[in-house]
Write a protein that holds these residues in place. Structure first.
Motif, PDB file in Angstrom:
ATOM      1  N   LYS A  32       0.822  -1.200   0.000  1.00 36.82           N
ATOM      2  CA  LYS A  32       0.000   0.000   0.000  1.00 36.82           C
ATOM      3  C   LYS A  32       0.865   1.263   0.000  1.00 36.82           C
ATOM      4  CE  LYS A  32      -3.960  -2.053   2.306  1.00 36.82           C
ATOM      5  NZ  LYS A  32      -4.800  -2.039   3.495  1.00 36.82           N
ATOM      6  N   THR A  33       1.950   1.211   0.754  1.00 32.87           N
ATOM      7  CA  THR A  33       2.825   2.385   0.835  1.00 32.87           C
ATOM      8  C   THR A  33       3.512   2.647  -0.494  1.00 32.87           C
ATOM      9  OG1 THR A  33       3.174   1.994   3.189  1.00 32.87           O
ATOM     10  CG2 THR A  33       4.754   3.418   2.087  1.00 32.87           C
ATOM     11  N   LEU A  34       4.010   1.604  -1.152  1.00 31.48           N
ATOM     12  CA  LEU A  34       4.634   1.778  -2.462  1.00 31.48           C
ATOM     13  C   LEU A  34       3.641   2.387  -3.446  1.00 31.48           C
ATOM     14  CD1 LEU A  34       6.592  -1.582  -2.799  1.00 31.48           C
ATOM     15  CD2 LEU A  34       7.559   0.678  -2.380  1.00 31.48           C
ATOM     16  N   GLU A  35       2.445   1.858  -3.440  1.00 27.55           N
ATOM     17  CA  GLU A  35       1.390   2.352  -4.323  1.00 27.55           C
ATOM     18  C   GLU A  35       1.094   3.826  -4.034  1.00 27.55           C
ATOM     19  OE1 GLU A  35      -2.855   0.761  -4.259  1.00 27.55           O
ATOM     20  OE2 GLU A  35      -1.792  -0.597  -5.638  1.00 27.55           O
ATOM     21  N   ALA A  36       0.950   4.176  -2.766  1.00 30.11           N
ATOM     22  CA  ALA A  36       0.650   5.556  -2.375  1.00 30.11           C
ATOM     23  C   ALA A  36       1.768   6.517  -2.767  1.00 30.11           C
ATOM     24  CB  ALA A  36       0.395   5.633  -0.873  1.00 30.11           C
ATOM     25  N   CYS A  37       2.998   6.021  -2.811  1.00 28.05           N
ATOM     26  CA  CYS A  37       4.144   6.854  -3.190  1.00 28.05           C
ATOM     27  C   CYS A  37       4.402   6.845  -4.695  1.00 28.05           C
ATOM     28  CB  CYS A  37       5.394   6.391  -2.439  1.00 28.05           C
ATOM     29  SG  CYS A  37       5.327   6.691  -0.672  1.00 28.05           S
ATOM     30  N   GLY A  38       3.592   6.119  -5.435  1.00 31.14           N
ATOM     31  CA  GLY A  38       3.754   6.061  -6.881  1.00 31.14           C
ATOM     32  C   GLY A  38       4.941   5.243  -7.335  1.00 31.14           C
ATOM     33  N   LEU A  39       5.383   4.299  -6.517  1.00 28.67           N
ATOM     34  CA  LEU A  39       6.532   3.473  -6.859  1.00 28.67           C
ATOM     35  C   LEU A  39       6.083   2.148  -7.455  1.00 28.67           C
ATOM     36  CD1 LEU A  39       8.661   4.185  -3.694  1.00 28.67           C
ATOM     37  CD2 LEU A  39       9.059   5.053  -5.991  1.00 28.67           C
ATOM     38  N   PRO A  40       6.895   1.556  -8.311  1.00 27.96           N
ATOM     39  CA  PRO A  40       6.519   0.271  -8.906  1.00 27.96           C
ATOM     40  C   PRO A  40       6.492  -0.834  -7.857  1.00 27.96           C
ATOM     41  CG  PRO A  40       8.771   0.832  -9.495  1.00 27.96           C
ATOM     42  CD  PRO A  40       8.199   2.022  -8.774  1.00 27.96           C
ATOM     43  N   ILE A  41       5.597  -1.769  -8.054  1.00 31.16           N
ATOM     44  CA  ILE A  41       5.461  -2.905  -7.142  1.00 31.16           C
ATOM     45  C   ILE A  41       5.896  -4.156  -7.877  1.00 31.16           C
ATOM     46  CG2 ILE A  41       3.845  -4.285  -5.802  1.00 31.16           C
ATOM     47  CD1 ILE A  41       2.113  -1.732  -5.617  1.00 31.16           C
ATOM     48  N   GLU A  42       6.869  -4.847  -7.278  1.00 31.50           N
ATOM     49  CA  GLU A  42       7.336  -6.114  -7.825  1.00 31.50           C
ATOM     50  C   GLU A  42       7.253  -7.157  -6.722  1.00 31.50           C
ATOM     51  OE1 GLU A  42      11.169  -6.126  -9.692  1.00 31.50           O
ATOM     52  OE2 GLU A  42      10.929  -4.060 -10.377  1.00 31.50           O
ATOM     53  N   CYS A  43       6.708  -8.288  -7.026  1.00 31.81           N
ATOM     54  CA  CYS A  43       6.641  -9.394  -6.067  1.00 31.81           C
ATOM     55  C   CYS A  43       7.638 -10.466  -6.482  1.00 31.81           C
ATOM     56  CB  CYS A  43       5.230  -9.960  -6.015  1.00 31.81           C
ATOM     57  SG  CYS A  43       4.045  -8.774  -5.374  1.00 31.81           S
ATOM     58  N   HIS A  44       8.358 -10.986  -5.514  1.00 32.78           N
ATOM     59  CA  HIS A  44       9.352 -12.026  -5.766  1.00 32.78           C
ATOM     60  C   HIS A  44       9.180 -13.137  -4.757  1.00 32.78           C
ATOM     61  CE1 HIS A  44      11.592  -9.546  -8.634  1.00 32.78           C
ATOM     62  NE2 HIS A  44      11.295  -8.549  -7.830  1.00 32.78           N
ATOM     63  N   ASP A  45       9.311 -14.373  -5.215  1.00 33.87           N
ATOM     64  CA  ASP A  45       9.194 -15.527  -4.330  1.00 33.87           C
ATOM     65  C   ASP A  45      10.417 -15.692  -3.435  1.00 33.87           C
ATOM     66  OD1 ASP A  45       6.689 -16.213  -5.322  1.00 33.87           O
ATOM     67  OD2 ASP A  45       7.550 -17.489  -6.892  1.00 33.87           O
ATOM     68  N   ASP A  46      11.568 -15.209  -3.872  1.00 33.48           N
ATOM     69  CA  ASP A  46      12.807 -15.417  -3.131  1.00 33.48           C
ATOM     70  C   ASP A  46      13.558 -14.091  -3.028  1.00 33.48           C
ATOM     71  OD1 ASP A  46      15.115 -16.325  -1.952  1.00 33.48           O
ATOM     72  OD2 ASP A  46      15.412 -17.981  -3.360  1.00 33.48           O
ATOM     73  N   VAL A  47      13.116 -13.250  -2.107  1.00 34.62           N
ATOM     74  CA  VAL A  47      13.700 -11.920  -1.936  1.00 34.62           C
ATOM     75  C   VAL A  47      15.167 -12.017  -1.541  1.00 34.62           C
ATOM     76  CG1 VAL A  47      13.575  -9.797  -0.560  1.00 34.62           C
ATOM     77  CG2 VAL A  47      11.489 -10.852  -1.399  1.00 34.62           C
ATOM     78  N   GLU A  48      15.511 -12.998  -0.714  1.00 40.79           N
ATOM     79  CA  GLU A  48      16.888 -13.135  -0.271  1.00 40.79           C
ATOM     80  C   GLU A  48      17.823 -13.434  -1.450  1.00 40.79           C
ATOM     81  OE1 GLU A  48      14.132 -14.129   3.093  1.00 40.79           O
ATOM     82  OE2 GLU A  48      14.272 -14.734   1.015  1.00 40.79           O
ATOM     83  N   HIS A  49      17.398 -14.293  -2.371  1.00 42.64           N
ATOM     84  CA  HIS A  49      18.201 -14.592  -3.552  1.00 42.64           C
ATOM     85  C   HIS A  49      18.346 -13.351  -4.430  1.00 42.64           C
ATOM     86  CE1 HIS A  49      19.885 -16.799  -6.925  1.00 42.64           C
ATOM     87  NE2 HIS A  49      18.994 -16.211  -7.693  1.00 42.64           N
ATOM     88  N   LEU A  50      17.257 -12.643  -4.656  1.00 43.70           N
ATOM     89  CA  LEU A  50      17.296 -11.420  -5.456  1.00 43.70           C
ATOM     90  C   LEU A  50      18.234 -10.392  -4.825  1.00 43.70           C
ATOM     91  CD1 LEU A  50      16.103  -9.663  -7.802  1.00 43.70           C
ATOM     92  CD2 LEU A  50      14.409  -8.901  -6.135  1.00 43.70           C
ATOM     93  N   ALA A  51      18.083 -10.153  -3.524  1.00 45.70           N
ATOM     94  CA  ALA A  51      18.924  -9.176  -2.838  1.00 45.70           C
ATOM     95  C   ALA A  51      20.393  -9.594  -2.854  1.00 45.70           C
ATOM     96  CB  ALA A  51      18.434  -8.984  -1.406  1.00 45.70           C
ATOM     97  N   ALA A  52      20.666 -10.874  -2.632  1.00 45.76           N
ATOM     98  CA  ALA A  52      22.052 -11.356  -2.651  1.00 45.76           C
ATOM     99  C   ALA A  52      22.695 -11.106  -4.018  1.00 45.76           C
ATOM    100  CB  ALA A  52      22.108 -12.837  -2.293  1.00 45.76           C
ATOM    101  N   GLY A  53      21.942 -11.307  -5.075  1.00 48.39           N
ATOM    102  CA  GLY A  53      22.464 -11.044  -6.416  1.00 48.39           C
ATOM    103  C   GLY A  53      22.781  -9.575  -6.633  1.00 48.39           C
ATOM    104  N   LEU A  54      21.905  -8.700  -6.165  1.00 42.35           N
ATOM    105  CA  LEU A  54      22.159  -7.257  -6.277  1.00 42.35           C
ATOM    106  C   LEU A  54      23.406  -6.870  -5.485  1.00 42.35           C
ATOM    107  CD1 LEU A  54      18.497  -5.949  -5.845  1.00 42.35           C
ATOM    108  CD2 LEU A  54      19.853  -5.911  -7.944  1.00 42.35           C
ATOM    109  N   LEU A  55      23.519  -7.375  -4.274  1.00 43.58           N
ATOM    110  CA  LEU A  55      24.676  -7.077  -3.435  1.00 43.58           C
ATOM    111  C   LEU A  55      25.962  -7.621  -4.045  1.00 43.58           C
ATOM    112  CD1 LEU A  55      22.879  -7.807  -0.086  1.00 43.58           C
ATOM    113  CD2 LEU A  55      23.867  -5.587  -0.727  1.00 43.58           C
TER     114      LEU A  55
END
Length: 172
Positions: A1-24
């Protein structure tokens, strides 16, 4: 809801830890806002700014462009408790990041962004039973890079409190 209210894109991921580890692993800096807020003097993996400690310019980038503070200010490493002895000379768990210990001399070159000039670091050990998401992120980062250690600093900028709400996180 907060992302939506701020006009930011919403992405859902099943494995946030894997996604974040790749970015890091690719050198990105992330704001990690997960679960309940910590209590105490340090950010411990629920309200953290995280970065790759293996990159030689990470400390300077974070101090100048993220934290807006003096270039010499150190950052702390977080490591899964079961891998602590591979990188740090400490015989005790330090889940609250309140103790300083030596970084093993043969590993210092791997952690330039979190090793102090005297070869020490203010270590946080992370147990899966106490902080499963953060532990999983550290483990996944280790699987990708061979080093299960992340630079962990509080999710705030100089002069402000650690973020408490999603709105605080987005603003920060």
């Amino acid at each position: 809801k907060t992302l939506e209210a701020c006009g930011l894109p919403i992405e859902c991921h099943d494995d946030v830890e894997h996604l974040a580890a790749g970015l890091l692993a690719r050198g990105q800096v992330i704001g990690w806002f997960q679960g309940r807020m910590e209590f105490g003097p340090r950010s411990l993996g629920s309200r953290s700014i995280l970065a790759n400690p293996m990159l030689s310019d990470t400390k300077e980038v974070l101090n100048a462009r993220v934290k807006h503070r003096e270039a010499f200010r150190p950052f702390a490493p977080a490591c899964p408790v079961e891998r602590m002895s591979e990188f740090f000379d400490s015989g005790v768990e330090t889940p609250f990041m309140l103790k300083v210990c030596p970084v093993r001399p043969e590993r210092r070159h791997l952690l330039p962004a979190t090793t102090h000039v005297d070869g020490s670091a203010r270590l946080q050990t992370v147990a899966a039973a106490h902080h499963p998401r953060f532990h999983r992120l550290l483990t996944e980062f280790g699987r990708l890079t061979g080093v299960p250690v992340l630079l962990n600093t509080s999710f705030n900028v100089m002069g402000e409190s650690i973020v408490e709400s999603p709105v605080d996180a987005i603003r920060c």
